[in-house]
Scaffold this active site. Sequence first.
Site, mmCIF file in Angstrom:
data_model
loop_
_atom_site.group_PDB
_atom_site.id
_atom_site.type_symbol
_atom_site.label_atom_id
_atom_site.label_comp_id
_atom_site.label_asym_id
_atom_site.label_seq_id
_atom_site.Cartn_x
_atom_site.Cartn_y
_atom_site.Cartn_z
ATOM 1 N N GLY A 112 0.828 -1.189 0.000
ATOM 2 C CA GLY A 112 0.000 0.000 0.000
ATOM 3 C C GLY A 112 0.870 1.250 0.000
ATOM 4 O O GLY A 112 2.029 1.204 0.415
ATOM 5 N N CYS A 113 0.323 2.358 -0.456
ATOM 6 C CA CYS A 113 1.127 3.579 -0.578
ATOM 7 C C CYS A 113 1.582 4.105 0.786
ATOM 8 O O CYS A 113 2.782 4.256 1.035
ATOM 9 C CB CYS A 113 0.375 4.649 -1.368
#
Length: 306
Positions: A112-113
Site C-alpha cells: 500500500g502507498c
Amino acid sequence: MISVFIDGSAGTTGLRISERLSERKDLSLIHLDEAHRKDPKAREEALNAAQVAFLCLPDDAAREAVSLVHGDTVIIDTSTAHRTAPGWVYGFPELPGQQEKIIHANRIANPGCHASGFIALVAPLVQAGLLKTGAALTCFSLTGYSGGGKKMITEYENPHRDLAYQSPRQYGLTQQHKHLKEMIHICGLDTAPVFCPIVADFYSGMEVTVPVFRKDLLGTAEDIRQLYAEVYHTPVVHFESFSEDLAMLPANQMAGRDDMVIRVAGNEDRILLTACFDNLGKGASGAAIQNMNIVLGLDQTLGLNV
C-alpha cells in the site's frame, strides 16, 4: 516477448501501469475489449495466457481473479487482499532478504502507498533491534488526491467543488485504515501505530513521517542514520542526509518519480523519520513494475523514472 495482462486496467493504478508498459519493446500486452473486460471466461483465458498478470481490482475481485489462475502465471496484486496472506511475498524488495524472495515468487502482493513509507522507516529499526516490537508509534502521512482513485480525482478537479477541498483533510479517523494490517505484520510490531493520513489539494506525492522519542529507542539518531545508509543504497530507495537548509519538506517533491528518499530530521531527543515518494510511483504502479522486473530477472529500474 513477455506477455502481460492487466486485470482492472480502467482504474487509476491499472491505467498508469498500462501506459508505462505500452512503451516497452520487450512486452506484449493482452487486451480485453470493453464488452469482455468483466467477463469471467475472457478474464480467465487472459490471466492464464499471460506470463505476468497485474491485479488492479477491489479485494474481492482480486481474490476471484486468483482463483481463475491454474497455470504458472506470476500474479502481482495491487489490492489489499493478499498483503498478509500465507503463500504471498510482500513486494518491497529493499527490505533485507526480500528481493531474493521476490525473484522466486509467483504470488506478489504490491504494498500500500502509506504502508510503503511507514514500513521503509520502521521495519529496519525493528529488525536491527533499535526499536522494540511493542513501541507505541505515531505516523502522519500526507498524500495527493490521486490516491483516492477516479472518484476523488473528479471531486478535486471539479471547478465547482466545495471549499473543503481546498484544505488538507484528515481521514481514517476511526483508526481502522486498511493499510494498518500490513504495517503491523511486515514490521513485526505488537501494537498498531496511531495513523493519521491526510489528503491535500495536490495531484500526487506522499510524505510519511514517524516521530520517535530518544527514550523509546535502543540506540541513537546517529545509529538510525547509519542503518538507513547501509540498507538504503538501492537503485530505488535512497537515504539522504538531512540538510539544515531544508526548512520545509514538500509532500509533492517526488511527484512523477518512482524512487523514495529516506531522511532523519529533528534533534537527538525528538527524531523525525521521513519517507518522500509518489503515491502513484513507488506507492503503486512504479512498485508493481519494479516487482515485475525483478521476478523476470530484468534490471529492476527498467521503465522507471528514478
